[in-house]
Scaffold this motif. Structure first.
Motif, short mmCIF file in Angstrom:
data_model
loop_
_atom_site.label_atom_id
_atom_site.label_comp_id
_atom_site.label_asym_id
_atom_site.label_seq_id
_atom_site.Cartn_x
_atom_site.Cartn_y
_atom_site.Cartn_z
N UNK B 160 61.68 -4.86 -40.04
CA UNK B 160 62.98 -4.33 -40.48
C UNK B 160 63.29 -2.97 -39.87
N UNK B 161 62.34 -2.42 -39.12
CA UNK B 161 62.65 -1.18 -38.38
C UNK B 161 63.25 -1.46 -37.01
N UNK B 162 63.28 -2.72 -36.62
CA UNK B 162 63.98 -3.08 -35.38
C UNK B 162 65.49 -2.94 -35.61
N UNK B 163 66.28 -2.77 -34.55
CA UNK B 163 67.73 -2.65 -34.73
C UNK B 163 68.30 -3.86 -35.47
N UNK B 164 69.32 -3.61 -36.29
CA UNK B 164 69.92 -4.66 -37.12
C UNK B 164 70.41 -5.85 -36.32
N UNK B 165 70.83 -5.63 -35.09
CA UNK B 165 71.38 -6.76 -34.32
C UNK B 165 70.31 -7.51 -33.51
N UNK B 166 69.04 -7.15 -33.71
CA UNK B 166 67.96 -7.91 -33.07
C UNK B 166 67.98 -9.35 -33.58
N UNK B 167 67.95 -10.30 -32.67
CA UNK B 167 67.99 -11.70 -33.08
C UNK B 167 66.59 -12.16 -33.47
N UNK B 168 66.48 -12.72 -34.65
CA UNK B 168 65.20 -13.20 -35.19
C UNK B 168 65.05 -14.68 -34.86
N UNK B 182 67.94 -9.27 -37.75
CA UNK B 182 67.22 -8.36 -38.64
C UNK B 182 68.15 -7.87 -39.76
N UNK B 183 69.37 -7.51 -39.43
CA UNK B 183 70.31 -7.01 -40.44
C UNK B 183 70.61 -8.06 -41.50
N UNK B 184 70.77 -9.28 -41.02
CA UNK B 184 71.08 -10.37 -41.94
C UNK B 184 69.90 -10.64 -42.89
#
Lengths: 229, 229
Positions: B160-168, B182-184
């Protein structure tokens, strides 16, 4: 004005559903939603703060029931299909017609052959090909006014004229592929690469597949947008 | 120097395999390939003109057998795992270690908890989370030195410390999701959003799931990279 894109899978029917949205305006479209997955898909729209504007049908499906009518009822979305497709649709579109999704443009492409009402939808370097072009395969042509010659032309004269790097998102996959590209299918699809029209027609006419399990139920229901008649 | 990316699915075990490649150099990596899918994956590498450099394991799997050893044998790829993971791996990596894939950099992230050897891999705005973080879920923590406290910290202090728009991109999915961000997950994952560490630990310890069907077979085989001992 980024485009949100999400691929979703229905394991029972091996159907892909696609969520597209303009992240600025929140306007969303679903391509080929599946009735049994409507709860998942409505929750996702809600969590992402999106308003469903369009349900886009690639064709009247024979292997699953659409969630189009139910989603229209719940969200006010317009259901979109080919003029030869579901009579229940709010909007019937033909080859080259465009729909606005926020700042993005969805273009309908007539790609008949699997069925006579088959459409593909192109947006932002992606094309949703329904059952016309699959990853390393194609749809079958033995029911619902299917026509192998029409499918050959749809593939060669419409889909393969898109840029090679266009990402192909199929309506189904049975081998675990999620996407491909036009260039890749031109070179490696065994029903496309090096096949003449006559060879393609002979191949498709000789498939001898069992009918889809839900054909008798699914077609009339899908003509009514999945809502019980 | 574009990155080719392809998501692949094994329906039997609901496992996602990921293909990554530098399109300029042709250097490729596969994350979590499945033994039964090696023919499909080798054909795809061949069609795309790629050389497999790395097989990246997120952990020693309990629900399917890896294709790592077989792919190493066929292609000369190096198998990569955590130092706590499969002893058979050619390269053992720890938190923050990087691998070069052409012009791209893959960073290993230690994300233990589902198992003590769990790694995630980050590249170009994407993160492959194995069974640490799933779409709207997490891995379980009741075997192979699983530890809910470690998993809580891996999720909150690493992923969760990765940028919010990082695709999981998860290691599995059972509901038809293929990806998230990540944000989602921060906002909508029911095991993450608003859950304290104590609540998370209680939830995971109370799951009471049956053991994975292939646990007894898969773990020893995967410690040997999927090759019969």
């Amino acid at each position: 004005m980024a485009l949100l894109f999400r691929q979703l899978f229905d394991r029972e029917s091996s159907t892909y559903t696609y969520l597209l949205a303009d992240t600025e305006t929140g306007d969303a479209a679903l391509v080929d939603p599946v009735l049994e997955q409507h709860t998942r898909d409505l929750a996702l729209l809600d969590e992402l703060g999106l308003r469903l504007r369009f349900v886009l049908e690639t064709h009247v499906h024979a292997d699953h029931v659409t969630a189009a009518g139910l989603l229209r009822e719940r969200t006010g979305a317009r259901t979109v299909a080919s003029a030869r497709g579901a009579p229940c649709a709010d909007q019937h579109v033909g080859h080259g017609e465009v729909l606005r999704l926020g700042a993005h443009t969805i273009t309908a492409l007539a790609t008949p052959g699997h069925t006579d009402d088959s459409l593909s939808y192109a947006i932002d370097g992606m094309v949703f090909t329904g059952d016309a072009l699959l990853v390393r395969g194609t749809g079958r042509t033995d029911f619902q006014n299917g026509d192998p010659r029409a499918l050959y032309r749809s593939i060669h004269e419409v889909l393969l004229r898109l840029p090679d790097d266009t990402v192909v998102y199929p309506g189904h996959d049975y081998k675990g592929f999620t996407s491909s590209t036009i260039g890749e299918e031109r070179r490696h699809n065994p029903r496309v690469a090096g096949k003449t029209e006559e060879e393609f027609v002979a191949l498709l006419n000789g498939l001898d597949l069992p009918p889809p399990k839900r054909l008798a139920e699914a077609v009339p229901r899908n003509r009514a947008c999945g809502v019980e008649a």
